[in-house]
Design a protein around this motif. Structure first.
Motif, PDB file in Angstrom:
ATOM      1  N   ILE A 175      37.834  34.117  39.052  1.00  0.00           N
ATOM      2  CA  ILE A 175      39.103  34.459  38.415  1.00  0.00           C
ATOM      3  C   ILE A 175      39.424  35.913  38.723  1.00  0.00           C
ATOM      4  CG2 ILE A 175      40.206  34.907  36.177  1.00  0.00           C
ATOM      5  CD1 ILE A 175      38.998  32.430  35.094  1.00  0.00           C
ATOM      6  N   LEU A 176      40.678  36.167  39.112  1.00  0.00           N
ATOM      7  CA  LEU A 176      41.153  37.528  39.311  1.00  0.00           C
ATOM      8  C   LEU A 176      42.009  37.919  38.115  1.00  0.00           C
ATOM      9  CD1 LEU A 176      42.202  37.378  43.086  1.00  0.00           C
ATOM     10  CD2 LEU A 176      40.075  38.264  42.129  1.00  0.00           C
ATOM     11  N   LEU A 177      41.837  39.142  37.655  1.00  0.00           N
ATOM     12  CA  LEU A 177      42.602  39.618  36.506  1.00  0.00           C
ATOM     13  C   LEU A 177      43.889  40.307  36.924  1.00  0.00           C
ATOM     14  CD1 LEU A 177      39.616  41.043  34.407  1.00  0.00           C
ATOM     15  CD2 LEU A 177      40.701  38.801  34.225  1.00  0.00           C
ATOM     16  N   SER A 178      44.131  40.396  38.240  1.00  0.00           N
ATOM     17  CA  SER A 178      45.376  40.966  38.753  1.00  0.00           C
ATOM     18  C   SER A 178      46.498  39.942  38.607  1.00  0.00           C
ATOM     19  CB  SER A 178      45.230  41.327  40.235  1.00  0.00           C
ATOM     20  OG  SER A 178      44.101  42.117  40.465  1.00  0.00           O
ATOM     21  N   PHE A 179      47.731  40.408  38.828  1.00  0.00           N
ATOM     22  CA  PHE A 179      48.842  39.469  38.934  1.00  0.00           C
ATOM     23  C   PHE A 179      48.643  38.621  40.185  1.00  0.00           C
ATOM     24  CE2 PHE A 179      50.939  42.662  36.212  1.00  0.00           C
ATOM     25  CZ  PHE A 179      51.489  41.824  35.248  1.00  0.00           C
ATOM     26  N   PRO A 180      49.201  37.412  40.223  1.00  0.00           N
ATOM     27  CA  PRO A 180      49.026  36.540  41.389  1.00  0.00           C
ATOM     28  C   PRO A 180      49.468  37.228  42.680  1.00  0.00           C
ATOM     29  CG  PRO A 180      50.011  35.318  39.580  1.00  0.00           C
ATOM     30  CD  PRO A 180      49.987  36.762  39.159  1.00  0.00           C
ATOM     31  N   GLY A 181      48.718  36.963  43.747  1.00  0.00           N
ATOM     32  CA  GLY A 181      49.065  37.511  45.050  1.00  0.00           C
ATOM     33  C   GLY A 181      48.434  38.845  45.358  1.00  0.00           C
ATOM     34  N   SER A 182      47.701  39.416  44.407  1.00  0.00           N
ATOM     35  CA  SER A 182      47.125  40.741  44.581  1.00  0.00           C
ATOM     36  C   SER A 182      45.666  40.738  44.147  1.00  0.00           C
ATOM     37  CB  SER A 182      47.911  41.772  43.761  1.00  0.00           C
ATOM     38  OG  SER A 182      47.366  43.067  43.875  1.00  0.00           O
ATOM     39  N   ALA A 183      44.836  41.548  44.815  1.00  0.00           N
ATOM     40  CA  ALA A 183      43.425  41.636  44.442  1.00  0.00           C
ATOM     41  C   ALA A 183      42.869  43.005  44.817  1.00  0.00           C
ATOM     42  CB  ALA A 183      42.611  40.545  45.126  1.00  0.00           C
ATOM     43  N   TYR A 184      41.880  43.443  44.033  1.00  0.00           N
ATOM     44  CA  TYR A 184      41.136  44.659  44.355  1.00  0.00           C
ATOM     45  C   TYR A 184      39.851  44.270  45.078  1.00  0.00           C
ATOM     46  CZ  TYR A 184      44.098  47.099  40.935  1.00  0.00           C
ATOM     47  OH  TYR A 184      45.163  47.630  40.252  1.00  0.00           O
ATOM     48  N   VAL A 185      39.479  45.071  46.076  1.00  0.00           N
ATOM     49  CA  VAL A 185      38.217  44.869  46.782  1.00  0.00           C
ATOM     50  C   VAL A 185      37.449  46.186  46.744  1.00  0.00           C
ATOM     51  CG1 VAL A 185      37.108  44.365  48.991  1.00  0.00           C
ATOM     52  CG2 VAL A 185      39.131  43.066  48.281  1.00  0.00           C
ATOM     53  N   LYS A 186      36.298  46.174  46.082  1.00  0.00           N
ATOM     54  CA  LYS A 186      35.497  47.387  45.944  1.00  0.00           C
ATOM     55  C   LYS A 186      34.637  47.579  47.190  1.00  0.00           C
ATOM     56  CE  LYS A 186      33.557  48.013  41.900  1.00  0.00           C
ATOM     57  NZ  LYS A 186      32.576  48.035  40.769  1.00  0.00           N
ATOM     58  N   ILE A 187      34.725  48.772  47.812  1.00  0.00           N
ATOM     59  CA  ILE A 187      33.944  49.019  49.018  1.00  0.00           C
ATOM     60  C   ILE A 187      32.834  50.046  48.796  1.00  0.00           C
ATOM     61  CG2 ILE A 187      35.949  48.432  50.432  1.00  0.00           C
ATOM     62  CD1 ILE A 187      36.079  51.406  51.264  1.00  0.00           C
ATOM     63  N   THR A 188      32.936  50.844  47.719  1.00  0.00           N
ATOM     64  CA  THR A 188      31.858  51.773  47.383  1.00  0.00           C
ATOM     65  C   THR A 188      31.622  51.749  45.884  1.00  0.00           C
ATOM     66  OG1 THR A 188      33.231  53.735  46.993  1.00  0.00           O
ATOM     67  CG2 THR A 188      32.533  53.329  49.255  1.00  0.00           C
ATOM     68  N   SER A 237      27.528  52.271  49.507  1.00  0.00           N
ATOM     69  CA  SER A 237      28.610  51.554  50.194  1.00  0.00           C
ATOM     70  C   SER A 237      28.202  50.110  50.465  1.00  0.00           C
ATOM     71  CB  SER A 237      28.958  52.238  51.519  1.00  0.00           C
ATOM     72  OG  SER A 237      29.297  53.589  51.325  1.00  0.00           O
ATOM     73  N   ARG A 238      29.149  49.230  50.361  1.00  0.00           N
ATOM     74  CA  ARG A 238      28.883  47.819  50.655  1.00  0.00           C
ATOM     75  C   ARG A 238      28.752  47.613  52.154  1.00  0.00           C
ATOM     76  NH1 ARG A 238      33.198  43.917  48.004  1.00  0.00           N
ATOM     77  NH2 ARG A 238      31.717  42.310  48.646  1.00  0.00           N
ATOM     78  N   ASN A 239      28.041  46.578  52.533  1.00  0.00           N
ATOM     79  CA  ASN A 239      27.954  46.161  53.918  1.00  0.00           C
ATOM     80  C   ASN A 239      29.347  45.788  54.429  1.00  0.00           C
ATOM     81  OD1 ASN A 239      27.728  43.551  55.801  1.00  0.00           O
ATOM     82  ND2 ASN A 239      26.007  44.918  56.223  1.00  0.00           N
ATOM     83  N   ALA A 240      29.699  46.288  55.592  1.00  0.00           N
ATOM     84  CA  ALA A 240      31.045  46.075  56.128  1.00  0.00           C
ATOM     85  C   ALA A 240      31.359  44.590  56.310  1.00  0.00           C
ATOM     86  CB  ALA A 240      31.198  46.816  57.449  1.00  0.00           C
ATOM     87  N   GLN A 241      30.394  43.833  56.795  1.00  0.00           N
ATOM     88  CA  GLN A 241      30.653  42.415  57.033  1.00  0.00           C
ATOM     89  C   GLN A 241      30.858  41.669  55.721  1.00  0.00           C
ATOM     90  OE1 GLN A 241      31.198  41.204  60.219  1.00  0.00           O
ATOM     91  NE2 GLN A 241      32.084  39.638  58.888  1.00  0.00           N
ATOM     92  N   GLU A 242      30.165  42.099  54.682  1.00  0.00           N
ATOM     93  CA  GLU A 242      30.366  41.489  53.370  1.00  0.00           C
ATOM     94  C   GLU A 242      31.786  41.745  52.871  1.00  0.00           C
ATOM     95  OE1 GLU A 242      28.822  42.244  48.805  1.00  0.00           O
ATOM     96  OE2 GLU A 242      27.416  42.617  50.448  1.00  0.00           O
ATOM     97  N   ILE A 243      32.287  42.958  53.092  1.00  0.00           N
ATOM     98  CA  ILE A 243      33.658  43.295  52.701  1.00  0.00           C
ATOM     99  C   ILE A 243      34.646  42.445  53.478  1.00  0.00           C
ATOM    100  CG2 ILE A 243      35.408  45.114  52.723  1.00  0.00           C
ATOM    101  CD1 ILE A 243      33.066  47.120  52.379  1.00  0.00           C
ATOM    102  N   ILE A 244      34.431  42.336  54.788  1.00  0.00           N
ATOM    103  CA  ILE A 244      35.331  41.547  55.634  1.00  0.00           C
ATOM    104  C   ILE A 244      35.348  40.090  55.193  1.00  0.00           C
ATOM    105  CG2 ILE A 244      35.742  40.704  57.983  1.00  0.00           C
ATOM    106  CD1 ILE A 244      36.476  43.660  57.499  1.00  0.00           C
ATOM    107  N   SER A 245      34.194  39.550  54.874  1.00  0.00           N
ATOM    108  CA  SER A 245      34.113  38.150  54.425  1.00  0.00           C
ATOM    109  C   SER A 245      34.884  37.955  53.131  1.00  0.00           C
ATOM    110  CB  SER A 245      32.651  37.737  54.233  1.00  0.00           C
ATOM    111  OG  SER A 245      31.951  37.770  55.449  1.00  0.00           O
ATOM    112  N   GLU A 246      34.759  38.924  52.225  1.00  0.00           N
ATOM    113  CA  GLU A 246      35.486  38.802  50.965  1.00  0.00           C
ATOM    114  C   GLU A 246      36.991  38.887  51.192  1.00  0.00           C
ATOM    115  OE1 GLU A 246      35.977  40.983  46.612  1.00  0.00           O
ATOM    116  OE2 GLU A 246      34.210  41.403  47.835  1.00  0.00           O
ATOM    117  N   SER A 294      25.969  50.498  56.391  1.00  0.00           N
ATOM    118  CA  SER A 294      27.105  49.586  56.267  1.00  0.00           C
ATOM    119  C   SER A 294      27.397  48.801  57.537  1.00  0.00           C
ATOM    120  CB  SER A 294      28.350  50.372  55.852  1.00  0.00           C
ATOM    121  OG  SER A 294      28.139  51.019  54.620  1.00  0.00           O
ATOM    122  N   PHE A 295      27.075  49.395  58.701  1.00  0.00           N
ATOM    123  CA  PHE A 295      27.410  48.742  59.966  1.00  0.00           C
ATOM    124  C   PHE A 295      26.170  48.333  60.758  1.00  0.00           C
ATOM    125  CE2 PHE A 295      30.806  51.702  58.844  1.00  0.00           C
ATOM    126  CZ  PHE A 295      31.908  50.861  58.864  1.00  0.00           C
ATOM    127  N   GLY A 296      25.014  48.479  60.143  1.00  0.00           N
ATOM    128  CA  GLY A 296      23.790  48.080  60.811  1.00  0.00           C
ATOM    129  C   GLY A 296      23.230  49.106  61.767  1.00  0.00           C
TER     130      GLY A 296
END
Length: 502
Positions: free
Chosen positions: A138-151, A172-181, A211-213
């Motif tokens: 579940i996203l708590l944002s309004f529909p069509g929008s989302a936050y993605v935490k990278i650090t 920092s999160r792994n870059a590929q994990e961020i891309i997948s999300e 983050s990039f291996g």
């Protein structure tokens, strides 16, 4: 077996919202809990608190007290930043809460919930490691929008800021994990991706980041904010620029907004990346805090008024229509009237589209807590109000410049029908230069009696709007057409559904 129900009372910033979404997802994913949006029906109430400044802490504590008074039979967990920072103290002093749950290991919320439901008292802060992530049901944002935490966390150590005390050192999160999300969100129809972290500029530079291996990101000596090591990471390119290039390689219809970039080490190489892909919005959130060269170093910042002004000019030279948001702090210890007036003139010079202006909050265990002389709350408040007043005038002028044009508007809310004028439809949405929650909105007029317009104006959809007028913080305009972007987003969803079914 009937599932227990829980209610989330969400407080704080966008980063804390992501944590709230993960708390919800872990509980639902356990199969033992169902979410209710009516606190009166909940067996468990979770207050996801903020602990950043005094007013936010008070608000979170009051939320616990009010929940206990209103719902005496419910179990209550205080979660979030306040619980992480003051957990041991609150266990003793806040008897109204059945549990105190820190924010370092969110997946353990199921254990905490089970504990308090069994009548046990729960209290635990967590060692801050990694970045909490995972599927958000579940996203708590309004529909069509989302936050993605990278650090997560921060190494800047601004003298007034308690964030490192709450959320720890930079990770920092792994870059590929961020891309997948991000790809998953796009495939599900999310149009607006908001990248968040305490400081996006520092992405990949944490002491244990990989983050990039290829090790922690290190920039060439002399680069603002660089780490002076040699031989690790991608020299000459910031981690944030590398990440944006990876995002740019994704197909699909979406936009990306970058939130919170520390001005002392703004990544100049992101500008060319953003320029080459129009899906990156020229929206920059850069918290300057002060425009005075005496106060800036006392805040443990390495910049200066001149450097900050030059940064704004650089951005506007590349993106003439850039939207820039900042934050100013009034009443920092030792701030004299002349220091404050320098910040005023700085704001009048750079003319940011938006800014948050607030009074200094004296936070335990921060260096500035012991700085002298402290500025009285009365003076701090008066100065903050002055900054708000000045920004209000600038914003009003900026919005006038935005009027008279067409924009794609992401609809957040459709207002109820006006029974006196049933054909007159009104909706609230945002243009690209308006970040969620903090900036103004666009009021969209449309014809309810027209099936095309009535079917187009829905929450989470994008419509083309001609902005005809502006106010102090909002714009207003008229429906032009259903945006062709909606068709492309639906195609993304169809492809995603087919791949899942396969």
């Amino acid at each position: 077996m009937k599932s227990n129900s829980f209610f989330l009372d969400q407080h704080g910033c966008a980063k804390n919202q992501v944590d709230g979404e993960l708390l919800v997802s872990h509980l639902i994913g356990s199969g033992k809990w169902q979410q209710t949006f009516n606190a009166g029906e909940a067996d468990l109430i979770i207050i996801n608190s903020c602990g950043f400044i005094e007013s936010a802490k008070t608000e979170s504590i009051n939320a616990v007290l009010e929940a206990r008074a209103s719902y005496p039979k419910a179990k209550i967990i205080l979660a979030g930043c306040l619980a992480q920072r003051y957990g041991k103290d609150l266990k003793e002093s806040l008897k109204e809460a059945d549990g105190i749950f820190g924010n370092g290991k969110l997946e353990e919320i199921t254990d905490a919930a089970c504990c308090v439901m069994n009548g046990e008292r729960y209290q635990k802060e967590f060692l801050q490691k990694g970045v909490c992530g995972g599927d958000r049901k579940i996203l708590l944002s309004f529909p069509g929008s989302a936050y993605v935490k990278i650090t997560e966390g921060c190494n800047n150590r601004c003298s007034f800021c308690a964030i490192p005390l709450i959320r720890g050192n930079l990770r920092s999160r792994n870059a590929q994990e961020i891309i997948s999300e991000i790809k998953s969100l796009i495939d599900k129809g999310v149009y607006e991706i908001n990248l968040i972290g305490q400081d996006l500029a520092a992405y990949g530079t944490g002491a244990e980041d990989n983050s990039f291996g290829d090790g922690r990101t290190v920039l060439p000596s002399g680069t603002p904010g660089c780490l002076e090591d040699e031989g690790i990471g991608a020299k000459g390119e910031s981690g944030l620029a590398r990440l944006l290039k990876m995002i740019s390689s994704l197909s699909g219809t979406f936009i990306v907004r970058l939130l919170y970039i520390h001005p002392d080490h703004f990544n100049p190489d992101i500008l060319d990346v953003m320029k080459s892909d129009s899906r990156f919005l020229p929206y920059f959130d850069i918290p300057f805090q002060s425009g005075d060269d005496e106060i800036i170093p006392k805040m443990n910042r390495t910049g200066s008024r001149k450097k900050y002004s030059e940064l704004i000019k650089t951005i506007r030279n590349i993106f003439p229509e850039a939207a820039i948001r900042t934050t100013f702090m009034a009443g920092f210890p030792g701030e004299k009237e002349e220091n404050f007036l320098n910040t005023v003139s700085f704001l009048e010079e750079i003319k940011t589209d938006w800014s948050g202006c607030f009074s200094y909050s004296r936070e335990d265990d921060t260096p500035a807590f012991d700085f002298k002389p402290q500025v009285s709350s009365k003076i701090s408040k008066k100065r903050a109000e002055k900054l708000v007043e000045i920004q209000g005038k600038i914003t009003e002028e900026k919005l006038k410049e935005r009027a008279g044009k067409e924009y794609d508007i992401l609809i957040e809310e459709v207002l109820e029908e006006n029974h006196q004028s049933p054909a007159e439809g009104l909706a609230i949405g945002r243009a690209w230069f308006q970040a969620p929650e903090v900036d103004g909105s666009v009021v969209v007029r449309y014809d309810r009696s027209n099936p095309l317009e009535n079917n187009a104006v829905k929450m989470g959809r994008i419509v083309r709007v001609f902005v005809s007028g502006s106010g102090e913080v909002d714009l207003n305009g008229d429906f032009v057409c259903d945006s062709p972007l909606n068709k492309k987003i639906k195609e993304n969803q169809l492809i995603f559904a087919q791949s899942v079914n396969c």
